[in-house]
Enzyme design. Sequence first.
Site, PDB file in Angstrom:
ATOM      1  N   ASP A  11     -10.602  18.952  17.556  1.00 40.93           N
ATOM      2  CA  ASP A  11     -11.154  19.366  16.271  1.00 40.93           C
ATOM      3  C   ASP A  11     -11.358  18.111  15.427  1.00 40.93           C
ATOM      4  OD1 ASP A  11     -11.096  22.055  16.923  1.00 40.93           O
ATOM      5  OD2 ASP A  11      -9.070  22.336  16.147  1.00 40.93           O
ATOM      6  N   ASP A 130     -14.249  33.167  16.708  1.00 44.33           N
ATOM      7  CA  ASP A 130     -12.917  33.144  16.113  1.00 44.33           C
ATOM      8  C   ASP A 130     -12.579  34.591  15.779  1.00 44.33           C
ATOM      9  OD1 ASP A 130     -12.895  30.364  16.225  1.00 44.33           O
ATOM     10  OD2 ASP A 130     -13.844  30.178  14.260  1.00 44.33           O
TER      11      ASP A 130
END
Length: 252
Positions: A11, A130
């Site tokens: 990330d 997500d």
Amino acid sequence: MLTKRIIPCLDIKDGRTVKGTNFVDLRDAGDPVELGAFYAQQGADELVFLDITATVEKRKTLSELVKRIARQINIPFTVGGGVSSVEDASVLLKNGADKVSINTAAFKNPQLIKDLANEFGSQFVVLAIDTKQEADGEWYVYLNGGRTKTETKCFDWAKQAVELGAGEILLTSMNHDGTKQGFAIDITKRLSESLAVPVIASGGGGTMGHFADVFKNGKADAALAASIFHFKEIAIQDLKRYLHEEKIEVRI
């Protein structure tokens, strides 16, 4: 039988690798280019780089970073964050990315999936979802890096996306993210058994047994993790040896 893939996820925020828990409390985990090169040497099958604030901050993923990464690694890598057009994806591809990951932009404009698949091929298009299991037991889609809840159920969106041309699903359980308590087996299994494309399980990997579980019981095609690799808690080579001993096909 296709081998199961181990995929470290990096990330990216402000050019650095970060890691949090349940999508918050971020801490620095190192230089993404150096980490990517290290994982490639250690036997990772693929890498995923996600610019986690690109969508929220209305920025485009840094193509320069992609170019630097491509020079350092020899395995496929996926890049996501702020990709909202064929042009955005084309820039990443030209700079060395093998696939693009799309999330919020695809949900708001499903035609984007079809456009990307038509332009580059379905294998180039990874739909990141997500998802969070709510009190009613259902898994719902969240947008904008997990900040915005929708009323759309995870399975319904995944099914629609595959019909539109998504070639792979990157499924992240927000309930499990960063907890190291194991992957979301049930929802992973449902998608893996129902969809005709590979499903990457993400969120919750903390032990080698968790990986075996998501492959054997969750039926995942690949498992993605971050902090356990970034902070040297599990070595990829050790993990693959363990999975091989568990009779799970992996590339040694």
